[in-house]
Design a protein around this motif. Structure first.
Motif, short mmCIF file in Angstrom:
data_model
loop_
_atom_site.label_atom_id
_atom_site.label_comp_id
_atom_site.label_asym_id
_atom_site.label_seq_id
_atom_site.Cartn_x
_atom_site.Cartn_y
_atom_site.Cartn_z
N CYS A 104 0.83 -1.19 0.00
CA CYS A 104 0.00 0.00 0.00
C CYS A 104 0.86 1.24 0.00
O CYS A 104 1.65 1.45 0.90
CB CYS A 104 -0.90 0.01 1.23
N GLN A 147 1.78 5.32 0.07
CA GLN A 147 1.30 6.53 0.71
C GLN A 147 2.09 7.71 0.19
O GLN A 147 3.21 7.58 -0.26
CB GLN A 147 1.49 6.44 2.23
N MET A 206 -5.37 -0.80 0.27
CA MET A 206 -4.71 0.18 -0.58
C MET A 206 -5.65 1.31 -0.96
O MET A 206 -5.28 2.49 -0.95
CB MET A 206 -4.16 -0.51 -1.84
N LEU A 207 -6.90 0.98 -1.32
CA LEU A 207 -7.86 2.00 -1.72
C LEU A 207 -8.20 2.93 -0.56
O LEU A 207 -8.34 4.15 -0.76
CB LEU A 207 -9.14 1.35 -2.27
N MET A 256 -5.23 5.22 -0.33
CA MET A 256 -5.13 6.09 -1.49
C MET A 256 -6.12 7.23 -1.44
O MET A 256 -5.81 8.38 -1.79
CB MET A 256 -5.36 5.26 -2.77
N ALA A 304 -10.04 -1.90 -9.58
CA ALA A 304 -8.66 -2.02 -9.10
C ALA A 304 -8.17 -3.46 -9.16
O ALA A 304 -7.01 -3.72 -9.53
CB ALA A 304 -8.58 -1.50 -7.66
N LYS A 322 1.74 -0.83 -6.40
CA LYS A 322 2.07 0.59 -6.50
C LYS A 322 1.73 1.13 -7.88
O LYS A 322 1.19 2.24 -8.02
CB LYS A 322 3.56 0.80 -6.20
N THR A 354 -0.54 -0.09 -9.87
CA THR A 354 -2.00 -0.07 -9.96
C THR A 354 -2.55 1.19 -9.30
O THR A 354 -3.43 1.87 -9.85
CB THR A 354 -2.60 -1.31 -9.27
N ARG A 355 -2.02 1.53 -8.15
CA ARG A 355 -2.47 2.75 -7.47
C ARG A 355 -2.22 3.99 -8.33
O ARG A 355 -3.09 4.84 -8.46
CB ARG A 355 -1.75 2.88 -6.12
N ARG A 356 -1.06 4.08 -8.91
CA ARG A 356 -0.74 5.26 -9.72
C ARG A 356 -1.69 5.37 -10.91
O ARG A 356 -2.15 6.46 -11.27
CB ARG A 356 0.72 5.20 -10.19
N GLU A 380 -5.10 6.58 -9.73
CA GLU A 380 -5.06 8.01 -9.43
C GLU A 380 -5.11 8.84 -10.70
O GLU A 380 -5.81 9.85 -10.77
CB GLU A 380 -3.79 8.34 -8.63
#
Length: 268
Positions: A49, A51, A178-179, A182, A216, A239, A241-243, A246
């Motif tokens: 996750c 941050q 993670m969500l 985020m 996601a 990481k 996937t998060r980017r 976003e």
């Protein structure tokens, strides 16, 4: 989330076709993000996750009454820990089994059968501390609303899979966690444009968080495959996937979760 993020994550070696237990994806590269609290992939690996790095210097955003109400409702879900002594929680877990394996009867709430779904042991309740009851709700929403995508990921039916795959269920809990990070959902007000934009989506669709979860999960698997990843790269995949999430949330003409480009990855 006080106790979320502890524990270890056991990678699963892919076996014969019945249920291929383990897998990974491809992701677009982008600016680096700092890993946050400890999570569970491969013993001793750092958190999946990500941050931000600005801490309390980040701005906060004022909410409309409707947005504040939606945030409070979502936070009340996040605050519920999974409790195996609560009959409704046990029933929800049994419902997940029925949706995942309708052809196979579950022998008990504690059973080695759970490992087929990607839980670390015979008792899934030991894994839920990372995401709480909402992570089970997310999995149920995914299974009910996008059964084909759910089964594709559960059984690793799409793409050239890794010999060592990510465990499906535990990966799902990581995605919930993670969500929440985020989007900054444990704060009184959003601390980022991504979080503020998501609350606008949530105010017009109360299922926005569950829907974003499905996107996601599917996006994570796509990234896993594109990267030709194995379990040691799971943090990197998360990481990435998060980017990507976003970036898509912040696209100017996106008015809701269904407008996100990666929504098209889902199939019913």
């Amino acid at each position: 989330m006080d106790d979320r993020g502890g524990g270890s994550f056991v990678a699963v070696r892919r076996v014969a076709p019945r249920l291929e237990q383990g897998t990974v994806y491809h992701s677009p590269s982008s600016a680096e993000v700092v890993a946050g609290s400890a999570a569970w992939l491969g013993r001793g690996l750092s958190c999946v996750c990500a941050q931000g790095t600005h801490g309390d210097s980040r701005p906060s955003f004022d909410l409309t009454p409707a947005q504040e109400e939606c945030l409070l409702k979502l936070q009340s879900r996040i605050d519920v820990a999974y409790d195996s002594s609560i009959p409704q929680h046990q029933e929800a877990l049994k419902d997940l089994w029925k949706l995942a394996f309708p052809e196979e009867e579950l022998h008990g709430i504690i059973s080695d059968q759970w490992k087929q779904m990607g839980w670390q042991g015979k008792d899934p309740s030991t894994d839920f501390r990372g995401g709480g009851f909402i992570s089970l709700e997310n999995l149920l929403y995914f299974a009910k609303n996008f059964p084909k995508s759910f089964q594709d990921l559960l059984r690793k039916q799409v793409g050239d899979r890794s010999v060592w795959e990510y465990p499906f269920a535990v990966a799902g809990i990581n995605i919930t966690f993670m969500l929440i990070q985020m989007l900054g959902l444990e704060a009184v007000k959003p601390r980022s444009l991504v979080g503020e934009t998501f609350l606008r989506f949530l105010s017009v669709n109360e299922s926005a968080f569950d829907l974003l979860y499905c996107i996601a999960f599917k996006l994570m698997d796509q990234q896993w495959l594109s990267m030709g990843a194995s379990y040691m790269e799971f943090n990197t995949v998360m990481k990435s996937t998060r980017r990507q999430l976003e970036r898509e949330i912040m696209v100017e003409d996106i008015k809701g979760i269904e407008d996100m480009p990666s929504y098209s990855l889902l199939s019913q």
